[in-house]
Scaffold this active site. Structure first.
Site, PDB file in Angstrom:
ATOM      1  N   LYS A 265      17.091  23.110  -4.121  1.00 14.37           N
ATOM      2  CA  LYS A 265      16.439  22.182  -3.083  1.00 14.37           C
ATOM      3  C   LYS A 265      15.177  21.797  -3.932  1.00 14.37           C
ATOM      4  CE  LYS A 265      12.948  23.750   0.839  1.00 14.37           C
ATOM      5  NZ  LYS A 265      12.833  24.542   2.324  1.00 14.37           N
ATOM      6  N   ASP A 270       6.984  20.450   2.630  1.00 13.47           N
ATOM      7  CA  ASP A 270       7.296  20.181   3.451  1.00 13.47           C
ATOM      8  C   ASP A 270       6.424  20.729   4.319  1.00 13.47           C
ATOM      9  OD1 ASP A 270       8.812  21.635   5.359  1.00 13.47           O
ATOM     10  OD2 ASP A 270       9.204  22.590   4.630  1.00 13.47           O
ATOM     11  N   LYS A 277       4.195  22.513  10.404  1.00 16.37           N
ATOM     12  CA  LYS A 277       3.576  23.864  10.447  1.00 16.37           C
ATOM     13  C   LYS A 277       1.962  24.209  10.776  1.00 16.37           C
ATOM     14  CE  LYS A 277       6.689  25.024   6.340  1.00 16.37           C
ATOM     15  NZ  LYS A 277       7.939  25.888   7.030  1.00 16.37           N
ATOM     16  N   ASP A 288       8.069  23.769  -2.335  1.00 15.74           N
ATOM     17  CA  ASP A 288       9.284  23.757  -1.765  1.00 15.74           C
ATOM     18  C   ASP A 288      10.419  23.260  -2.430  1.00 15.74           C
ATOM     19  OD1 ASP A 288      10.636  24.649   0.618  1.00 15.74           O
ATOM     20  OD2 ASP A 288       9.938  23.388   1.654  1.00 15.74           O
ATOM     21  N   GLU A 349      14.490  22.049   6.965  1.00 20.72           N
ATOM     22  CA  GLU A 349      14.545  20.418   6.628  1.00 20.72           C
ATOM     23  C   GLU A 349      16.150  21.344   5.071  1.00 20.72           C
ATOM     24  OE1 GLU A 349      11.914  22.496   5.812  1.00 20.72           O
ATOM     25  OE2 GLU A 349      11.975  22.070   3.930  1.00 20.72           O
ATOM     26  N   ARG A 351      17.888  23.085   4.608  1.00 19.37           N
ATOM     27  CA  ARG A 351      19.409  23.467   4.819  1.00 19.37           C
ATOM     28  C   ARG A 351      19.861  22.089   4.668  1.00 19.37           C
ATOM     29  NH1 ARG A 351      18.897  27.949   9.521  1.00 19.37           N
ATOM     30  NH2 ARG A 351      16.589  28.082   8.254  1.00 19.37           N
TER      31      ARG A 351
HETATM   32  N1  BES Z   1      10.438  25.804   2.792  1.00 18.56           N
HETATM   33  C1  BES Z   1      10.410  26.726   4.132  1.00 18.56           C
HETATM   34  C2  BES Z   1      10.960  28.639   3.875  1.00 18.56           C
HETATM   35  C3  BES Z   1       9.537  28.566   3.439  1.00 18.56           C
HETATM   36  C4  BES Z   1       8.793  29.323   3.672  1.00 18.56           C
HETATM   37  C5  BES Z   1       9.465  29.660   2.572  1.00 18.56           C
HETATM   38  C6  BES Z   1       7.256  30.150   3.734  1.00 18.56           C
HETATM   39  C7  BES Z   1       8.136  30.401   1.612  1.00 18.56           C
HETATM   40  C8  BES Z   1       7.836  30.498   2.234  1.00 18.56           C
HETATM   41  C9  BES Z   1      11.348  25.887   4.953  1.00 18.56           C
HETATM   42  O1  BES Z   1      11.472  25.398   4.638  1.00 18.56           O
HETATM   43  C10 BES Z   1      11.180  26.148   6.620  1.00 18.56           C
HETATM   44  O2  BES Z   1       9.953  26.261   7.011  1.00 18.56           O
HETATM   45  N2  BES Z   1      12.245  27.667   7.109  1.00 18.56           N
HETATM   46  C11 BES Z   1      11.985  27.804   8.536  1.00 18.56           C
HETATM   47  C12 BES Z   1      13.089  28.272   9.317  1.00 18.56           C
HETATM   48  C13 BES Z   1      12.944  28.029  10.706  1.00 18.56           C
HETATM   49  C14 BES Z   1      12.732  26.779  11.466  1.00 18.56           C
HETATM   50  C15 BES Z   1      14.743  28.050  11.010  1.00 18.56           C
HETATM   51  C16 BES Z   1      11.183  29.335   8.353  1.00 18.56           C
HETATM   52  O3  BES Z   1      11.305  29.704   7.178  1.00 18.56           O
HETATM   53  O4  BES Z   1       9.844  29.734   9.166  1.00 18.56           O
HETATM   54 ZN    ZN Z   2      11.239  23.845   2.987  1.00 17.26          ZN
HETATM   55 MN    MN Z   3      10.639  23.936   5.785  1.00 20.42          MN
END
Ligand code: BES
Ligand code: ZN
Ligand code: MN
Length: 498
Positions: A265, A270, A277, A288, A349, A351
Site C-alpha cells: 500500500k 492519507d 480524519k 500510510d 482507501e 483496500r
Molecule cells: N491508513 C488508515 C489506517 C490507520 C489508521 C493506520 C491509524 C494506522 C493508524 C486507513 O486508511 C484508514 O483510515 N482506515 C480506517 C478504516 C475505517 C474507515 C473503516 C480506520 O482504520 O479508521
Molecule cells: Zn490509509
Molecule cells: Mn484511510
C-alpha cells in the site's frame, strides 16, 4: 553507510586484541564467560562483577576502561542471564542492550564475543548487526544542520568457531543486506508527504532497479485508466499529485519458476479524503506508504543478495485528499476485477488501491501473493504494536504460507499474529447498491478489511499483513521501524532453501 563487519576465530587470544572495545559476557550467577575470564588477568573483571555494578541479567551492561593487562581500550560487560544458551528472543534483548551501550561510546570499532552463547549463533549475529545499524539510523536530511554524531561503532568484528565460518559469512552478508533494506524502508517512511510523493516512490524503485540490475515499470494515470483500475483511480481523484502504479521485478530464479508477488500500500498521505480524519496525529498518515516502503526495502535486500528467486513488487501509490473532484461517500466505482464497490467511507482507501493491484498481479501467475498495508486502526486495537496482523484463507495451502510467514517473523523478532477471515465476516460487507461496500462497520474492522481484499485474490495463494501497529512508533521517539522487512526478507530467503 560506512559500516563493516569481519569474522575472527573464537579461539583467538583476546588479551592482545587491539580494539577500541571488546564485548564479553557475564552470567547472573556472577560467573564469567571464558572470554571475560581471559581478560581478567589482574582481577578487574571479576571485581567489577562481584561489586554488583552489573547484575548479569540479560540486557545489563557495564563499561570498563583501562583494564590492566589487555590491549583493548574498553571492556563492555554484557549480562547473559542464566548459564544456558539464549533463545532468539532473549538474545534479541541482549543485542538491543549491547547496541544501545555501544552507541553511547566514542569507540569506532568493537570486537563482539557473545553471539556464541545464543542457541542460534547466526541469528544472534543478525540481531547484533540489525540492532547496531538501527542505533546509527537518523532521519535528519531535512534539518538545516544535520545532527552531529560523534559516537557509535563503524566496524564490528564477531567471533566464530572454525567449522561454522562459511555459514556465518553467508549469514553476515544476509544481515547487512537486510540492514540496508531496513534503512531504506525507514528513510522512505519517515520522509514527509511533500517529499515522499508517489513520484518519489517511483523514482526510488527506478533507482533500485538501476543499482541492482532489476527491471522496473511505472504505470501512469492513463495506463491505469486503460486497465480499468476504477477503484485505485477513485482514491487519487482528489489529489494534485499524479498517481503511480509501480512494478519492480527481481528475476533471480529460473524463467519457469512462478514468482512471489509483494503488493505494498503506497498512500503517501492519507487525509481520509471527504471522510476527513480528525486533526490529532494526522501527520502520522505520512506513514500510510509503510507497506510500499517495506516492499522496496525487501526488494533492495534480496537484490543485494542476488537471491535465486523470482520476486515481483507491485505498489499502487497515490494521495488520499479531499477536493471538489474527490470521491464522495456513497459513490460507486468499478474495480479492475469488474466488481462494483460502494465507497461508504473515503477513509477506507487502502483496500480500494490494493484491490486493483491484487487483480493486476493475476497476470504473473504467482506462486504466492503477499500484500502489506497500514490498513486499519482496528488492527492496532486488536494486536497493539507488537505483532503485525496476518490474514489468509483457512485451507491447507494457505496455512502453509501463513505458517512460513509466522515462522520467518519469529526467527527475526519481527512477529505477526494470525487473525481469522471467512464467511461470517463477509456478510458485513454487503451493499444495497453495489457488489460490495468498502466498510464493514466497527466490529472486527481489521478482519472485514482483510475479507474485502480476499474477494480479489481468489486466483492464487494469498496472505495479507496489516502493519498499522508495527510500521512506525508514535510519541517522543516517533519514527519508522522498518517492519516487516525482516519478516519478508527472511521468508524469501527461507523459500530458496526448499
Ligand atoms: N491508513 C488508515 C489506517 C490507520 C489508521 C493506520 C491509524 C494506522 C493508524 C486507513 O486508511 C484508514 O483510515 N482506515 C480506517 C478504516 C475505517 C474507515 C473503516 C480506520 O482504520 O479508521
Ligand atoms: Zn490509509
Ligand atoms: Mn484511510
Amino acid at each position: 553507510m560506512d559500516f563493516s563487519t569481519k569474522l575472527i576465530d573464537a579461539k583467538s587470544n583476546f588479551t592482545t586484541s587491539k580494539t577500541a572495545c571488546i564485548v564479553v559476557g557475564v552470567f547472573e550467577n556472577k560467573k564469567l564467560t571464558p572470554e571475560a575470564e581471559a581478560l581478567n588477568t589482574q582481577g578487574a573483571i571479576s571485581s567489577a562483577v562481584k561489586s554488583g555494578d552489573i547484575s548479569g541479567k540479560t540486557g545489563s551492561t557495564l563499561v570498563l576502561r583501562n583494564v590492566a593487562g589487555i590491549s583493548a581500550e574498553r571492556v563492555v560487560l554484557v549480562g547473559l542471564g542464566k548459564e544456558t544458551k539464549l533463545s532468539n528472543t532473549a538474545f534479541g534483548k541482549v543485542a538491543q542492550a549491547t547496541a544501545q551501550c555501544l552507541a553511547t561510546l566514542s569507540a569506532a570499532d568493537a570486537l563482539i564475543t557473545i553471539a556464541t552463547y545464543a542457541e542460534n549463533n547466526n541469528a544472534a549475529i543478525r540481531s547484533l548487526v540489525l540492532a547496531i545499524r538501527a542505533t546509527a539510523y537518523r532521519c535528519d536530511s531535512l534539518k538545516s544542520k544535520p545532527d552531529v554524531i560523534t559516537t557509535g561503532v563503524k566496524k564490528v568484528v564477531f567471533t566464530v568457531n572454525k567449522n561454522e565460518q562459511a555459514a556465518t559469512r553467508l549469514s553476515l552478508a544476509q544481515s547487512s543486506a537486510l540492514a540496508n533494506g531496513i534503512a531504506l524502508t525507514r528513510q522512505l517512511a519517515d520522509l514527509p508527504g511533500n517529499f515522499c510523493t508517489p513520484t518519489h516512490l517511483a523514482e526510488t524503485a527506478k533507482k533500485i532497479a538501476a543499482e541492482f540490475g532489476l527491471s522496473s515499470e511505472i504505470l501512469e494515470r492513463k495506463q491505469c485508466q486503460a486497465l480499468k483500475m476504477g477503484s485505485f483511480l477513485s482514491v487519487t481523484s482528489g489529489s494534485d499529485e499524479p498517481p503511480k502504479f509501480i512494478i519492480l521485478k527481481h528475476l533471480g530464479g529460473k524463467a519457469k519458476d512462478a514468482p512471489v508477488v509483494l503488493v505494498g500500500k503506497g498512500i503517501t498521505f492519507d487525509s481520509g479524503g471527504i471522510s476527513l480524519k480528525p486533526g490529532a496525529a494526522m501527520d502520522e498518515m505520512k506513514y500510510d506508504m509503510g507497506g510500499a516502503a517495506s516492499v522496496l526495502g525487501t526488494m533492495r535486500a534480496i537484490a543485494e543478495l542476488k537471491l535465486k528467486l523470482n520476486v515481483i513488487a507491485v505498489i499502487p501509490s497515490c494521495e488520499n485528499m479531499p477536493s471538489g473532484r474527490a470521491t464522495k461517500p456513497g459513490d460507486i466505482v468499478t474495480s479492475m476485477s469488474g466488481q462494483t464497490i460502494e465507497v461508504l467511507n473515503t477513509d477506507a482507501e487502502g483496500r480500494l488501491v490494493l484491490c486493483d493491484a491484487l487483480t493486476y498481479v493475476e497476470r504473473f501467475k504467482p506462486a504466492a501473493v503477499i500484500d502489506i498495508a497500514t490498513l486499519t486502526g482496528a488492527c492496532i486495537t486488536a494486536l497493539g504494536h507488537h505483532n503485525s496482523g496476518l490474514f489468509s484463507r483457512h485451507d491447507a495451502a494457505h496455512d502453509t504460507l501463513a505458517n512460513d510467514l509466522l515462522a520467518a517473523g519469529i526467527d527475526t523478532g519481527d512477529t505477526a499474529w494470525r487473525m481469522p477471515i471467512g464467511e461470517q465476516y463477509n456478510d458485513q460487507l454487503k451493499s444495497s447498491f453495489a457488489d460490495i461496500a468498502n466498510i464493514g462497520g466497527p466490529a472486527g474492522g481489521s478482519i472485514t478489511a482483510a475479507c474485502f481484499l480476499e474477494r480479489f485474490t481468489r486466483q492464487y495463494t494469498w496472505a495479507h499483513l496489516d502493519i498499522a501497529g508495527t510500521a512506525w512508533k508514535s510519541g517522543a521517539n516517533k519514527g519508522a521501524t522498518g517492519r516487516p522487512v525482516s519478516l519478508l526478507t527472511t521468508y524469501l530467503i527461507n523459500r530458496t532453501a526448499d
